[in-house]
Design a protein around this motif. Structure first.
Motif, PDB file in Angstrom:
ATOM      1  N   TRP A  20       7.160   8.584   5.495  1.00 16.04           N
ATOM      2  CA  TRP A  20       7.363   7.707   4.338  1.00 16.04           C
ATOM      3  C   TRP A  20       6.035   7.270   3.731  1.00 16.04           C
ATOM      4  O   TRP A  20       5.950   7.058   2.516  1.00 16.04           O
ATOM      5  CB  TRP A  20       8.228   6.499   4.718  1.00 16.04           C
ATOM      6  N   ARG A  21       4.981   7.166   4.547  1.00 11.34           N
ATOM      7  CA  ARG A  21       3.676   6.757   4.012  1.00 11.34           C
ATOM      8  C   ARG A  21       3.109   7.826   3.086  1.00 11.34           C
ATOM      9  O   ARG A  21       2.567   7.518   2.030  1.00 11.34           O
ATOM     10  CB  ARG A  21       2.699   6.456   5.144  1.00 11.34           C
ATOM     11  N   GLY A  22       3.245   9.091   3.476  1.00 11.87           N
ATOM     12  CA  GLY A  22       2.794  10.183   2.622  1.00 11.87           C
ATOM     13  C   GLY A  22       3.588  10.239   1.333  1.00 11.87           C
ATOM     14  O   GLY A  22       3.024  10.427   0.254  1.00 11.87           O
ATOM     15  N   ALA A  23       4.894  10.054   1.450  1.00 14.00           N
ATOM     16  CA  ALA A  23       5.746  10.058   0.252  1.00 14.00           C
ATOM     17  C   ALA A  23       5.395   8.898  -0.668  1.00 14.00           C
ATOM     18  O   ALA A  23       5.347   9.050  -1.895  1.00 14.00           O
ATOM     19  CB  ALA A  23       7.216   9.987   0.656  1.00 14.00           C
ATOM     20  N   THR A  24       5.123   7.733  -0.080  1.00 12.54           N
ATOM     21  CA  THR A  24       4.751   6.555  -0.884  1.00 12.54           C
ATOM     22  C   THR A  24       3.416   6.783  -1.574  1.00 12.54           C
ATOM     23  O   THR A  24       3.271   6.504  -2.770  1.00 12.54           O
ATOM     24  CB  THR A  24       4.693   5.296   0.006  1.00 12.54           C
ATOM     25  N   LEU A  25       2.433   7.293  -0.839  1.00  9.61           N
ATOM     26  CA  LEU A  25       1.114   7.561  -1.423  1.00  9.61           C
ATOM     27  C   LEU A  25       1.228   8.593  -2.541  1.00  9.61           C
ATOM     28  O   LEU A  25       0.614   8.438  -3.603  1.00  9.61           O
ATOM     29  CB  LEU A  25       0.146   8.018  -0.337  1.00  9.61           C
ATOM     30  N   VAL A  67       1.474   1.022   3.361  1.00 12.27           N
ATOM     31  CA  VAL A  67       0.515   1.593   2.421  1.00 12.27           C
ATOM     32  C   VAL A  67      -0.002   0.403   1.635  1.00 12.27           C
ATOM     33  O   VAL A  67       0.780  -0.363   1.057  1.00 12.27           O
ATOM     34  CB  VAL A  67       1.173   2.635   1.496  1.00 12.27           C
ATOM     35  N   LYS A  68      -1.322   0.214   1.652  1.00 15.42           N
ATOM     36  CA  LYS A  68      -1.946  -0.928   0.992  1.00 15.42           C
ATOM     37  C   LYS A  68      -2.667  -0.449  -0.260  1.00 15.42           C
ATOM     38  O   LYS A  68      -3.562   0.383  -0.184  1.00 15.42           O
ATOM     39  CB  LYS A  68      -2.932  -1.625   1.922  1.00 15.42           C
ATOM     40  N   LEU A  69      -2.248  -0.975  -1.402  1.00 16.67           N
ATOM     41  CA  LEU A  69      -2.872  -0.655  -2.682  1.00 16.67           C
ATOM     42  C   LEU A  69      -3.692  -1.866  -3.107  1.00 16.67           C
ATOM     43  O   LEU A  69      -3.140  -2.893  -3.495  1.00 16.67           O
ATOM     44  CB  LEU A  69      -1.796  -0.341  -3.718  1.00 16.67           C
ATOM     45  N   THR A  70      -5.013  -1.737  -2.986  1.00 18.48           N
ATOM     46  CA  THR A  70      -5.893  -2.854  -3.292  1.00 18.48           C
ATOM     47  C   THR A  70      -6.528  -2.643  -4.660  1.00 18.48           C
ATOM     48  O   THR A  70      -7.172  -1.620  -4.899  1.00 18.48           O
ATOM     49  CB  THR A  70      -6.988  -3.001  -2.217  1.00 18.48           C
ATOM     50  N   PHE A  71      -6.332  -3.613  -5.526  1.00 17.75           N
ATOM     51  CA  PHE A  71      -6.895  -3.583  -6.870  1.00 17.75           C
ATOM     52  C   PHE A  71      -8.211  -4.345  -6.856  1.00 17.75           C
ATOM     53  O   PHE A  71      -8.244  -5.531  -6.504  1.00 17.75           O
ATOM     54  CB  PHE A  71      -5.922  -4.207  -7.873  1.00 17.75           C
ATOM     55  N   ALA A  72      -9.290  -3.663  -7.242  1.00 17.01           N
ATOM     56  CA  ALA A  72     -10.635  -4.223  -7.154  1.00 17.01           C
ATOM     57  C   ALA A  72     -10.772  -5.537  -7.932  1.00 17.01           C
ATOM     58  O   ALA A  72     -11.458  -6.451  -7.483  1.00 17.01           O
ATOM     59  CB  ALA A  72     -11.659  -3.207  -7.653  1.00 17.01           C
ATOM     60  N   LYS A  91     -10.858 -14.156  -4.313  1.00 17.98           N
ATOM     61  CA  LYS A  91     -11.283 -14.548  -5.656  1.00 17.98           C
ATOM     62  C   LYS A  91     -11.329 -13.368  -6.616  1.00 17.98           C
ATOM     63  O   LYS A  91     -11.325 -13.558  -7.820  1.00 17.98           O
ATOM     64  CB  LYS A  91     -12.658 -15.216  -5.593  1.00 17.98           C
ATOM     65  N   VAL A  92     -11.348 -12.148  -6.082  1.00 21.60           N
ATOM     66  CA  VAL A  92     -11.496 -10.962  -6.933  1.00 21.60           C
ATOM     67  C   VAL A  92     -10.352  -9.967  -6.736  1.00 21.60           C
ATOM     68  O   VAL A  92      -9.688  -9.580  -7.679  1.00 21.60           O
ATOM     69  CB  VAL A  92     -12.857 -10.272  -6.682  1.00 21.60           C
ATOM     70  N   ARG A  93     -10.125  -9.548  -5.493  1.00 19.65           N
ATOM     71  CA  ARG A  93      -9.143  -8.500  -5.215  1.00 19.65           C
ATOM     72  C   ARG A  93      -7.737  -9.066  -5.018  1.00 19.65           C
ATOM     73  O   ARG A  93      -7.556 -10.222  -4.674  1.00 19.65           O
ATOM     74  CB  ARG A  93      -9.525  -7.730  -3.959  1.00 19.65           C
ATOM     75  N   ARG A  94      -6.768  -8.167  -5.214  1.00 22.60           N
ATOM     76  CA  ARG A  94      -5.373  -8.436  -4.869  1.00 22.60           C
ATOM     77  C   ARG A  94      -4.799  -7.117  -4.372  1.00 22.60           C
ATOM     78  O   ARG A  94      -5.274  -6.044  -4.749  1.00 22.60           O
ATOM     79  CB  ARG A  94      -4.543  -8.894  -6.075  1.00 22.60           C
ATOM     80  N   ALA A  95      -3.757  -7.198  -3.546  1.00 21.79           N
ATOM     81  CA  ALA A  95      -3.194  -5.973  -2.985  1.00 21.79           C
ATOM     82  C   ALA A  95      -1.673  -5.998  -3.026  1.00 21.79           C
ATOM     83  O   ALA A  95      -1.052  -7.060  -3.106  1.00 21.79           O
ATOM     84  CB  ALA A  95      -3.676  -5.779  -1.549  1.00 21.79           C
ATOM     85  N   ILE A  96      -1.133  -4.804  -2.958  1.00 25.56           N
ATOM     86  CA  ILE A  96       0.303  -4.597  -2.830  1.00 25.56           C
ATOM     87  C   ILE A  96       0.504  -3.863  -1.508  1.00 25.56           C
ATOM     88  O   ILE A  96      -0.003  -2.754  -1.331  1.00 25.56           O
ATOM     89  CB  ILE A  96       0.862  -3.742  -3.986  1.00 25.56           C
ATOM     90  N   ASP A  97       1.199  -4.498  -0.586  1.00 21.10           N
ATOM     91  CA  ASP A  97       1.541  -3.855   0.674  1.00 21.10           C
ATOM     92  C   ASP A  97       2.964  -3.316   0.567  1.00 21.10           C
ATOM     93  O   ASP A  97       3.887  -4.069   0.254  1.00 21.10           O
ATOM     94  CB  ASP A  97       1.469  -4.844   1.842  1.00 21.10           C
ATOM     95  N   LEU A  98       3.110  -2.027   0.823  1.00 17.78           N
ATOM     96  CA  LEU A  98       4.422  -1.390   0.802  1.00 17.78           C
ATOM     97  C   LEU A  98       4.766  -0.909   2.205  1.00 17.78           C
ATOM     98  O   LEU A  98       4.019  -0.130   2.799  1.00 17.78           O
ATOM     99  CB  LEU A  98       4.424  -0.198  -0.162  1.00 17.78           C
ATOM    100  N   GLY A  99       5.877  -1.398   2.721  1.00 23.61           N
ATOM    101  CA  GLY A  99       6.347  -0.974   4.036  1.00 23.61           C
ATOM    102  C   GLY A  99       7.443   0.066   3.881  1.00 23.61           C
ATOM    103  O   GLY A  99       7.896   0.364   2.770  1.00 23.61           O
ATOM    104  N   GLU A 100       7.871   0.605   4.994  1.00 27.46           N
ATOM    105  CA  GLU A 100       8.935   1.602   4.979  1.00 27.46           C
ATOM    106  C   GLU A 100      10.189   0.998   4.355  1.00 27.46           C
ATOM    107  O   GLU A 100      10.606  -0.099   4.709  1.00 27.46           O
ATOM    108  CB  GLU A 100       9.238   2.081   6.401  1.00 27.46           C
ATOM    109  N   GLY A 101      10.739   1.697   3.378  1.00 22.41           N
ATOM    110  CA  GLY A 101      11.958   1.238   2.713  1.00 22.41           C
ATOM    111  C   GLY A 101      11.716   0.351   1.507  1.00 22.41           C
ATOM    112  O   GLY A 101      12.644   0.076   0.753  1.00 22.41           O
ATOM    113  N   ASP A 102      10.481  -0.120   1.309  1.00 21.70           N
ATOM    114  CA  ASP A 102      10.181  -0.929   0.125  1.00 21.70           C
ATOM    115  C   ASP A 102      10.281  -0.065  -1.121  1.00 21.70           C
ATOM    116  O   ASP A 102       9.908   1.116  -1.104  1.00 21.70           O
ATOM    117  CB  ASP A 102       8.779  -1.529   0.205  1.00 21.70           C
ATOM    118  N   VAL A 103      10.758  -0.652  -2.190  1.00 22.02           N
ATOM    119  CA  VAL A 103      10.880   0.053  -3.463  1.00 22.02           C
ATOM    120  C   VAL A 103       9.898  -0.579  -4.449  1.00 22.02           C
ATOM    121  O   VAL A 103       9.948  -1.784  -4.690  1.00 22.02           O
ATOM    122  CB  VAL A 103      12.324  -0.026  -4.007  1.00 22.02           C
TER     123      VAL A 103
END
Length: 122
Positions: A20-25, A67-72, A91-103
């Motif tokens: 699922w991590r490969g599919a998400t990426l 899968v962690k998507l970090t926006f600079a 103060k600068v970055r934010r991230a989106i953490d996606l786990g198995e089954g997250d849409v």
């Protein structure tokens, strides 16, 4: 001769994960390329897919459980859909953490990528 390009390394990472991590990426990568056809892919920090346009847009780290998507510059981006769910105290970055089954909300994510491109262009 092997292809050592960043794109080939990202392809290889997706194939190696084979779950699922490969599919998400792979899904996120397609969304990024659709949102910004001029995006540049890089392979940084010993194996982190990184997308650039006038600076870093985001990274795509893979862990055992997410899968962690970090926006600079995520703290400076509008996020009306509330996609950011990690690194919220930075103060600068934010991230989106996606786990198995997250849409992922594809429309909101695409808007976030476009906003990151616009911010980097300033």
């Amino acid at each position: 001769m092997t292809d050592d390009s960043p794109a080939a390394k990202i392809d290889q990472r997706i194939a190696e994960l084979a779950d699922w991590r490969g599919a998400t990426l792979a899904h996120v990568r397609r969304l990024i390329k659709t949102a910004d056809p001029d995006v540049v892919e890089e392979w940084k920090w010993r194996g982190v897919p990184t997308w650039y346009h006038d600076g870093i847009l985001c990274t795509g780290e893979t862990y055992k459980d997410k899968v962690k998507l970090t926006f600079a510059k995520g703290a400076s981006l509008p996020d009306p859909s509330g996609l950011f769910n990690a690194s919220l105290d930075g103060k600068v970055r934010r991230a989106i953490d996606l786990g198995e089954g997250d849409v992922l909300d594809d429309t909101a994510f695409t808007a976030l990528i476009r906003a990151a491109v616009e911010l980097n262009a300033r």
